[in-house]
Design a protein around this motif. Structure first.
Motif, PDB file in Angstrom:
ATOM      1  N   PHE A 182       7.347  -5.007   4.354  1.00 43.94           N
ATOM      2  CA  PHE A 182       6.561  -5.150   3.139  1.00 43.94           C
ATOM      3  C   PHE A 182       6.500  -3.830   2.364  1.00 43.94           C
ATOM      4  CE2 PHE A 182       4.795  -8.429   5.960  1.00 43.94           C
ATOM      5  CZ  PHE A 182       4.842  -9.533   5.125  1.00 43.94           C
ATOM      6  N   ARG A 183       6.263  -3.949   1.083  1.00 40.85           N
ATOM      7  CA  ARG A 183       5.877  -2.792   0.281  1.00 40.85           C
ATOM      8  C   ARG A 183       4.353  -2.720   0.327  1.00 40.85           C
ATOM      9  NH1 ARG A 183       6.172  -2.344  -6.301  1.00 40.85           N
ATOM     10  NH2 ARG A 183       5.251  -0.260  -6.474  1.00 40.85           N
ATOM     11  N   VAL A 184       3.789  -1.557   0.572  1.00 41.39           N
ATOM     12  CA  VAL A 184       2.340  -1.455   0.780  1.00 41.39           C
ATOM     13  C   VAL A 184       1.731  -0.385  -0.131  1.00 41.39           C
ATOM     14  CG1 VAL A 184       0.491  -1.052   2.451  1.00 41.39           C
ATOM     15  CG2 VAL A 184       2.635  -2.118   3.196  1.00 41.39           C
ATOM     16  N   THR A 185       0.646  -0.765  -0.801  1.00 39.68           N
ATOM     17  CA  THR A 185      -0.190   0.180  -1.532  1.00 39.68           C
ATOM     18  C   THR A 185      -1.564   0.150  -0.874  1.00 39.68           C
ATOM     19  OG1 THR A 185       0.967  -0.124  -3.634  1.00 39.68           O
ATOM     20  CG2 THR A 185      -1.278   0.748  -3.739  1.00 39.68           C
ATOM     21  N   ALA A 186      -2.100   1.311  -0.503  1.00 39.48           N
ATOM     22  CA  ALA A 186      -3.393   1.366   0.184  1.00 39.48           C
ATOM     23  C   ALA A 186      -4.372   2.210  -0.629  1.00 39.48           C
ATOM     24  CB  ALA A 186      -3.231   1.948   1.583  1.00 39.48           C
ATOM     25  N   VAL A 187      -5.574   1.668  -0.869  1.00 36.96           N
ATOM     26  CA  VAL A 187      -6.604   2.361  -1.647  1.00 36.96           C
ATOM     27  C   VAL A 187      -7.937   2.265  -0.916  1.00 36.96           C
ATOM     28  CG1 VAL A 187      -5.398   1.899  -3.819  1.00 36.96           C
ATOM     29  CG2 VAL A 187      -7.139   0.289  -3.000  1.00 36.96           C
ATOM     30  N   GLY A 188      -8.912   3.063  -1.369  1.00 34.11           N
ATOM     31  CA  GLY A 188     -10.167   3.157  -0.632  1.00 34.11           C
ATOM     32  C   GLY A 188     -11.374   2.491  -1.249  1.00 34.11           C
TER      33      GLY A 188
END
Length: 242
Positions: free
Chosen positions: A30-36
């Motif tokens: 997968f392509r993953v973008t992680a934010v808080g």
């Protein structure tokens, strides 16, 4: 998996979890973008095509439930998987009522999370394109009106009836596809299969509950009719207000 990797958005205030999930899910294709937090989530949604959101319930400031509700106002088809440190049944039910497609309690095995994500995406991709919901602010049908923002139905006499998450989703399916016979398995998928099973055990019970909300006589329904051996049909003309 498709040639173009599906894009997952992870929203969690725990940096270690964000890093773990980014690495593991990226290795899984997968392509993953992680934010808080919610603010970063909105920026990610505006600048990217997201295929699924992994959303933590216990976030500082805006919590996961309010963000999940916001996601549902943006799109009724974007899948959401909720994470929480609490395994309370009430939290799970409320999360699903807010529009989550699935729910996983921390601590969790990354393999289980991956399996849940793949399952949700398979269900989303399995829906025929002509059964996707249309965007609208309100729907007018059979002397009634559904307000999409509040999820309330206003009857011809002015009585306002609030709908639960499961009832709202089922009604949206019927309103998006009026005078079209829909099989039970299609209704379960489109109205969110896991939620329908959780609350009603069968689509028939959920249809009965929705009929009652709409004032449709269950013994001789005039609005949501049963088509024996096939499924159900909304026997009304629908006007979508955009």
């Amino acid at each position: 998996m498709s040639a173009t990797p599906e894009h997952l958005l992870v929203v969690d205030d725990d940096r270690e979890i964000r890093n773990l999930l980014t690495e593991y899910l990226s290795q899984s294709g997968f392509r993953v973008t992680a934010v808080g937090d919610g603010k970063a989530m909105r920026r990610a949604l505006e600048g990217n095509r997201i295929d699924l959101v992994v959303l933590d319930l216990m976030l500082p400031g805006e919590d996961g439930l309010s963000l999940c509700r916001e996601l549902r106002t943006r799109s009724h088809s974007l899948p959401v998987l909720m994470l929480t440190a609490r395994g309370d049944e009430v939290d799970r039910i409320v999360g699903l009522e807010m529009g989550a497609d699935d729910y996983l309690a921390k601590p969790f095995n990354p393999r289980e999370l991956l399996a849940r994500i793949k399952s949700i995406l398979r269900r989303a991709h399995a829906l025929p394109p002509n059964l996707e919901q249309a965007d609208a602010r309100a729907f007018h049908f059979a002397g009634r009106a559904l307000d999409v923002a509040t999820r309330n139905v206003r009857a011809a006499d002015g009585l306002v009836v609030p709908l639960s998450g499961a009832e709202y989703r089922l009604l949206r399916v019927f309103l998006d596809h009026p005078q079209k016979v829909l099989a039970r398995d299609q209704l379960l998928e489109l109205a969110n299969k896991r939620e329908a099973i959780l609350f009603d055990r069968s689509i028939d019970v959920l249809v009965g509950r929705l009929r009652k909300r709409l004032g449709d006589d269950s013994r001789e329904p005039a609005l949501i009719k049963t088509v024996r051996g096939e499924g159900y049909v909304l026997a009304a003309t629908v006007e979508a207000e955009r």
